[in-house]
Scaffold this motif. Structure first.
Motif, short mmCIF file in Angstrom:
data_model
loop_
_atom_site.label_atom_id
_atom_site.label_comp_id
_atom_site.label_asym_id
_atom_site.label_seq_id
_atom_site.Cartn_x
_atom_site.Cartn_y
_atom_site.Cartn_z
N TYR A 1 7.18 1.87 7.53
CA TYR A 1 5.81 2.37 7.56
C TYR A 1 4.81 1.22 7.67
O TYR A 1 3.82 1.30 8.41
CB TYR A 1 5.50 3.20 6.32
CG TYR A 1 6.30 4.47 6.17
CD1 TYR A 1 6.85 5.12 7.28
CD2 TYR A 1 6.52 5.03 4.93
CE1 TYR A 1 7.59 6.29 7.14
CE2 TYR A 1 7.25 6.20 4.77
CZ TYR A 1 7.78 6.82 5.88
OH TYR A 1 8.51 7.98 5.74
N THR B 1 -4.11 -2.17 9.68
CA THR B 1 -4.46 -3.07 8.58
C THR B 1 -5.20 -4.30 9.10
O THR B 1 -6.23 -4.71 8.56
CB THR B 1 -3.19 -3.49 7.81
OG1 THR B 1 -2.53 -2.32 7.33
CG2 THR B 1 -3.51 -4.41 6.65
N THR C 1 9.59 1.86 3.29
CA THR C 1 8.28 1.25 3.06
C THR C 1 7.98 0.21 4.13
O THR C 1 6.88 0.18 4.69
CB THR C 1 8.23 0.59 1.66
OG1 THR C 1 8.51 1.59 0.68
CG2 THR C 1 6.88 -0.03 1.38
N SER D 1 0.83 -1.21 0.00
CA SER D 1 0.00 0.00 0.00
C SER D 1 0.86 1.26 0.00
O SER D 1 0.53 2.24 -0.66
CB SER D 1 -0.93 0.01 1.22
OG SER D 1 -1.82 -1.07 1.16
N PHE D 2 1.97 1.22 0.74
CA PHE D 2 2.87 2.38 0.74
C PHE D 2 3.59 2.54 -0.59
O PHE D 2 3.85 3.66 -1.03
CB PHE D 2 3.85 2.31 1.92
CG PHE D 2 3.23 2.79 3.19
CD1 PHE D 2 3.09 4.14 3.45
CD2 PHE D 2 2.75 1.89 4.12
CE1 PHE D 2 2.49 4.60 4.61
CE2 PHE D 2 2.14 2.34 5.29
CZ PHE D 2 2.01 3.69 5.53
N HIS D 3 3.89 1.43 -1.25
CA HIS D 3 4.45 1.55 -2.60
C HIS D 3 3.44 2.23 -3.53
O HIS D 3 3.80 3.09 -4.33
CB HIS D 3 4.84 0.19 -3.17
CG HIS D 3 6.15 -0.33 -2.68
ND1 HIS D 3 7.29 0.44 -2.56
CD2 HIS D 3 6.52 -1.58 -2.29
CE1 HIS D 3 8.28 -0.29 -2.12
NE2 HIS D 3 7.85 -1.53 -1.95
N LEU D 4 2.17 1.85 -3.40
CA LEU D 4 1.13 2.48 -4.22
C LEU D 4 1.03 3.98 -3.94
O LEU D 4 0.66 4.76 -4.82
CB LEU D 4 -0.23 1.82 -3.99
CG LEU D 4 -0.40 0.43 -4.60
CD1 LEU D 4 -1.71 -0.20 -4.12
CD2 LEU D 4 -0.35 0.49 -6.11
N ALA D 5 1.37 4.37 -2.72
CA ALA D 5 1.32 5.79 -2.35
C ALA D 5 2.58 6.54 -2.80
O ALA D 5 2.69 7.74 -2.59
CB ALA D 5 1.15 5.92 -0.84
N GLY D 6 3.53 5.82 -3.41
CA GLY D 6 4.70 6.48 -3.97
C GLY D 6 6.00 6.30 -3.22
O GLY D 6 7.03 6.84 -3.63
N VAL D 7 6.00 5.58 -2.12
CA VAL D 7 7.24 5.35 -1.37
C VAL D 7 8.03 4.27 -2.11
O VAL D 7 7.50 3.18 -2.36
CB VAL D 7 6.97 4.91 0.08
CG1 VAL D 7 8.26 4.73 0.85
CG2 VAL D 7 6.06 5.92 0.79
N THR D 8 9.27 4.56 -2.47
CA THR D 8 10.05 3.61 -3.26
C THR D 8 11.16 2.92 -2.48
O THR D 8 11.55 1.81 -2.82
CB THR D 8 10.68 4.30 -4.50
OG1 THR D 8 11.48 5.38 -4.05
CG2 THR D 8 9.60 4.81 -5.44
#
Length: 113
Positions: free
Chosen positions: A52, A60, A49, A37-44
């Protein structure tokens, strides 16, 4: 990008009553869902990641119907197991800690401990 095994574990967990003890596989699936989900939010950055994701594992778990007890157990498992089960690039003990730069709620008692 969740594996079929991760999805199966998440579906089984979501369909349960949320009170059965969480095993390591289910805890890892819950952390993985938060992580992706954090990758989807832009964290690379993988370590950022994962940091978080660990902090959001309780949230969750509860959103998928888990009890408060199970949510806490999943988060504690994620915090303790991540350094040993993940590649080194997924963990940064200097930044991922209570009060550290990647603490989502600095100054709160919300960090898994």
């Amino acid at each position: 990008n969740l594996s079929s095994k991760t999805c199966e574990r998440l579906e089984r967990f979501a369909r349960s009553d949320g009170t059965a003890p969480i095993d390591e596989g289910t805890a890892m699936a819950l952390v993985t869902l938060a992580h992706e989900s954090f990758h989807l939010a832009g964290v690379t950055n993988e370590a950022e990641t994962q940091c978080y994701a660990i902090q959001m594992t309780e949230f969750t778990t509860e959103r998928l119907g888990g009890s408060v007890r199970n949510a806490r157990a999943a988060a504690l498992w994620a915090l303790s197991a991540s350094p040993s089960v993940l590649p080194a690039e997924y963990w940064d003990t200097l930044r991922c800690r209570d009060g550290g730069p990647w603490d989502l709620r600095p100054g709160s008692a919300a960090w898994p401990s």
